[in-house]
Motif scaffolding. Structure first.
Motif, mmCIF file in Angstrom:
data_model
loop_
_atom_site.group_PDB
_atom_site.id
_atom_site.type_symbol
_atom_site.label_atom_id
_atom_site.label_comp_id
_atom_site.label_asym_id
_atom_site.label_seq_id
_atom_site.Cartn_x
_atom_site.Cartn_y
_atom_site.Cartn_z
ATOM 1 N N ASN A 119 -34.773 26.361 -14.969
ATOM 2 C CA ASN A 119 -34.263 27.497 -16.230
ATOM 3 C C ASN A 119 -33.007 26.506 -16.603
ATOM 4 N N GLU A 120 -33.090 26.609 -17.959
ATOM 5 C CA GLU A 120 -32.030 25.851 -18.791
ATOM 6 C C GLU A 120 -31.056 26.832 -19.664
ATOM 7 N N PHE A 121 -30.026 26.912 -19.843
ATOM 8 C CA PHE A 121 -29.330 27.994 -20.704
ATOM 9 C C PHE A 121 -28.255 27.437 -21.261
ATOM 10 N N LEU A 122 -28.239 27.367 -22.600
ATOM 11 C CA LEU A 122 -26.958 27.027 -23.536
ATOM 12 C C LEU A 122 -26.051 28.150 -23.545
ATOM 13 N N THR A 123 -24.772 28.135 -23.113
ATOM 14 C CA THR A 123 -24.054 29.278 -22.905
ATOM 15 C C THR A 123 -22.681 29.369 -24.085
ATOM 16 N N GLY A 124 -22.112 30.553 -23.890
ATOM 17 C CA GLY A 124 -20.835 30.429 -24.887
ATOM 18 C C GLY A 124 -19.694 30.154 -23.889
ATOM 19 N N LEU A 125 -19.862 29.696 -22.545
ATOM 20 C CA LEU A 125 -18.987 29.230 -21.676
ATOM 21 C C LEU A 125 -18.420 28.011 -22.049
ATOM 22 N N VAL A 126 -17.019 27.942 -21.970
ATOM 23 C CA VAL A 126 -16.330 26.655 -22.447
ATOM 24 C C VAL A 126 -15.755 25.838 -21.175
ATOM 25 N N TYR A 127 -15.939 24.933 -20.667
ATOM 26 C CA TYR A 127 -14.951 24.344 -19.797
ATOM 27 C C TYR A 127 -13.646 24.089 -20.395
ATOM 28 N N GLN A 128 -12.630 24.169 -19.815
ATOM 29 C CA GLN A 128 -11.228 24.218 -20.511
ATOM 30 C C GLN A 128 -10.059 23.990 -19.585
ATOM 31 N N LEU A 129 -8.927 23.403 -19.959
ATOM 32 C CA LEU A 129 -7.900 23.318 -19.310
ATOM 33 C C LEU A 129 -6.907 24.579 -19.926
ATOM 34 N N ASN A 130 -6.531 25.376 -19.165
ATOM 35 C CA ASN A 130 -5.942 26.695 -19.758
ATOM 36 C C ASN A 130 -4.405 26.478 -19.609
ATOM 37 N N ILE A 131 -3.559 26.368 -20.468
ATOM 38 C CA ILE A 131 -2.222 26.170 -20.480
ATOM 39 C C ILE A 131 -1.123 27.466 -20.427
ATOM 40 N N ASN A 132 -0.359 27.681 -19.843
ATOM 41 C CA ASN A 132 0.646 28.378 -19.867
ATOM 42 C C ASN A 132 1.515 27.910 -20.588
ATOM 43 N N SER A 133 1.867 28.616 -21.890
ATOM 44 C CA SER A 133 2.831 28.002 -22.740
ATOM 45 C C SER A 133 4.513 28.150 -22.592
ATOM 46 N N SER A 134 4.587 28.984 -21.705
ATOM 47 C CA SER A 134 5.812 29.470 -21.114
ATOM 48 C C SER A 134 6.470 28.633 -19.895
ATOM 49 N N ARG A 135 5.618 27.404 -19.490
ATOM 50 C CA ARG A 135 6.388 26.536 -18.398
ATOM 51 C C ARG A 135 5.942 25.148 -18.775
ATOM 52 N N SER A 136 6.782 24.264 -17.764
ATOM 53 C CA SER A 136 6.665 23.016 -18.040
ATOM 54 C C SER A 136 6.961 22.775 -19.514
ATOM 55 N N LYS A 137 6.424 21.559 -20.100
ATOM 56 C CA LYS A 137 6.919 21.278 -21.417
ATOM 57 C C LYS A 137 6.044 21.904 -22.588
ATOM 58 N N PHE A 138 5.382 23.032 -22.293
ATOM 59 C CA PHE A 138 4.141 23.453 -22.939
ATOM 60 C C PHE A 138 4.697 24.526 -24.069
ATOM 61 N N ALA A 139 5.973 24.699 -24.134
ATOM 62 C CA ALA A 139 6.241 25.728 -25.355
ATOM 63 C C ALA A 139 6.331 24.699 -26.721
ATOM 64 N N ASP A 140 6.128 23.557 -26.733
ATOM 65 C CA ASP A 140 6.248 22.731 -27.613
ATOM 66 C C ASP A 140 4.714 22.341 -28.040
ATOM 67 N N LYS A 141 4.384 22.859 -29.180
ATOM 68 C CA LYS A 141 3.245 22.514 -29.772
ATOM 69 C C LYS A 141 2.547 21.221 -29.684
ATOM 70 N N ARG A 142 3.524 20.326 -29.825
ATOM 71 C CA ARG A 142 3.261 18.938 -30.102
ATOM 72 C C ARG A 142 2.767 18.354 -28.743
ATOM 73 N N VAL A 143 3.266 18.915 -27.705
ATOM 74 C CA VAL A 143 2.878 18.614 -26.303
ATOM 75 C C VAL A 143 1.562 19.030 -26.092
ATOM 76 N N ARG A 144 1.340 20.428 -26.237
ATOM 77 C CA ARG A 144 -0.303 20.731 -26.204
ATOM 78 C C ARG A 144 -1.166 20.050 -27.193
ATOM 79 N N GLN A 145 -0.798 19.551 -28.386
ATOM 80 C CA GLN A 145 -1.779 18.953 -29.211
ATOM 81 C C GLN A 145 -1.807 17.416 -28.500
#
Length: 509
Positions: free
Chosen positions: A266-292
């Motif tokens: 049984n095959e099913f196309l879902t609304g699930l998305v594989y993703q790297l979730n980023i904590n914007s308050s840590r590391s260098k992630f407060a800068d939008k350019r880094v996330r981009q």
């Protein structure tokens, strides 16, 4: 051979046939169950994750409903064809922003407590107001609840469809009020559904039996249910082939081997998305350019084609193609461009890159996905260290405690709900937004969408995902397809694969 192609080849060695993916039947569209009540056997289902809790109002993972919904009734349910149908509410009427539900007479919880209008009101109050509730975002459209004379009246904002959909899921699940303060409710649930839990072994198995006092025997198609947590992909498939299990989730590269073994796919196309979730308050992630930059460093098409065998549609947004909230202009966003990624990192003041640690579910699929992301980030000078752990531990550290830089996981649900995805991922205090990244215009659009009709919602949610992509909240990779294999004793398993994980639609011969 590229590093990604090498990983793909290594993964294929684990199966006994060529790594070819063939088309199988899609999600179910049939009518209701055809077998008689409790006419089947025990369904032994091997799954890839264990629930965070069996308390529906405190659940935190996308797969919790698979374990929870057999135990708990809601006011309404969703049929395999996607229609809202009565459950504890026999009927309802809606007058503008007020819905009145007539409660079914004679229903009881597993502990004998009457399931009446007051019990429904108390549950909605618990889900919306309990300090530890994770269901609050699901029910944000509800402004008041009143119970009297066998009826529950709910005043709400937004659309009737949003309200009914929310009440059909775990936020609307009904717990016996006598069990609200039960210390072991997380592992010994007390609901009113067709099945009740008889055994619970942490990170191993949950077992169920039919509830003798259930009012709808046609919903009890199984003599029992065993949900077993098996992390190893080959172990699950081998267990199914040997007769140890009746159904399991399989990897795309295992489809050929499962077919050759005579199993149903049984095959099913879902609304699930594989993703790297980023904590914007840590590391260098407060800068939008880094996330981009991280978004440009990911070759989504190569991951989808080579690692995931075309079983995942590259994307930078949660709603899949064909969904009413999908924004077509983003289909070409963040095309793979390592040079642009390096330029953005330099502009952000980290020309030599930086290092961060990502939690990852200790499951082969997620670890291999994380390693593919590592390759892309390394090429632009960014080191992503991996820390594998169980899904519930990693989600707790990332979402609840905010003690992780990033998390390789998935977002959304099998049936995409843009309202919920927005609340949990893009708004302040969202479960999947531990850094509280805030874009004021997104907040305004989300508030407007909550009280709008579908046409305005579509316009607002499509604008939201464009703003989300520009802000690079996270690094989406692709929309998942799920593949399940079953033996020929399992009936109507495809009806489960509709984005609504209520196993009462499944039967056994």
């Amino acid at each position: 051979m590229t590093p990604l192609t090498g990983r793909f080849a290594a993964a294929c060695l684990a199966v006994t046939t060529a790594c070819a993916l063939t088309t199988a039947c899609g999600g179910g569209t049939g009518t209701g169950p055809t077998s008689t009540a409790q006419s089947g056997a025990v369904l032994r289902f091997a799954y890839t994750a264990f629930p965070s809790t069996l308390d529906p109002h405190k659940a935190s993972t996308a797969w919790d409903e698979l374990y929870i919904l057999p135990v708990y009734d809601r006011l309404v349910t969703i049929t395999p064809t996607g229609q809202i149908a009565p459950m504890i509410a026999e009927s309802w009427t809606v007058d503008k922003q007020k819905a009145t539900f007539t409660i079914r007479g004679g229903a009881t919880f597993h502990d004998g407590t009457a399931l009446d209008a007051e019990a429904v009101r108390a549950n909605l109050d618990r889900a919306m107001n309990d300090q530890a509730s994770t269901a609050k975002p699901l029910l944000k459209m509800i402004t008041s609840v009143r119970a009297e004379a066998g009826k529950v009246t709910i005043e709400f904002t937004g659309s009737e469809a949003d309200l009914l959909n929310a009440l059909a899921h775990r936020g609307g699940a009904l717990v016996s009020p006598r069990a609200f303060t039960k210390a072991d409710l997380d592992r010994a649930p007390v609901g009113s559904g067709p099945y009740q839990v008889t055994g619970y072994r942490r990170d191993d198995r949950v077992t169920y039996r039919p509830f003798a006092g259930y009012y709808d025997k046609s919903a009890q198609r199984l003599k029992g249910l065993e949900m077993t947590f098996v992390n190893e992909d080959d172990t699950r498939l081998n267990g199914l082939r040997s007769g140890q299990y009746d159904a399991t989730l399989i990897r795309p590269e295992q489809v050929g081997a499962a077919r050759d073994a005579g199993l149903q796919i049984n095959e099913f196309l879902t609304g699930l998305v594989y993703q790297l979730n980023i904590n914007s308050s840590r590391s260098k992630f407060a800068d939008k350019r880094v996330r981009q930059a991280l978004n440009y460093a990911v070759d989504r098409r190569a991951i989808a084609d080579e690692l995931l065998l075309n079983s995942c549609q590259p994307t930078v947004q949660p709603a899949p193609q064909g969904h009413w909230a999908h924004e077509p202009s983003l289909d070409t966003a963040y095309a793979y461009d390592p040079d642009k990624a390096k330029k953005l990192l330099a502009e952000a003041g980290v020309p030599d890159g930086f290092s961060f640690t990502a939690l990852v579910f200790n499951n082969a699929a997620f670890v291999q996905l994380a390693e593919a992301l590592q390759d892309g980030f390394t090429a632009v000078g960014v080191e992503m260290k991996l820390r594998p752990m169980s899904a519930d531990q990693s989600i707790d550290l990332y979402q609840n405690k905010g003690e992780a830089d990033a998390l390789v996981s998935q977002i959304g649900a099998a049936g995409t709900d843009p309202r919920l995805v927005t609340q949990q991922n893009y708004l302040k205090d969202g479960l999947n937004n531990p850094g509280d990244l805030t874009v004021p215009e997104i907040e305004k659009l989300a508030e407007r969408a909550a009280t709008a009709d579908r046409a305005v919602q579509q316009e607002n949610y499509r604008e939201i995902v464009k703003l989300v992509a520009d802000a690079a909240y996270n690094v989406p990779i692709c929309n998942r397809k799920l593949f399940f294999a079953t033996n020929d004793k399992v009936k109507d398993f495809d009806k489960l694969l509709t984005g609504y994980d209520d196993i009462r639609v499944v039967g056994m011969s």
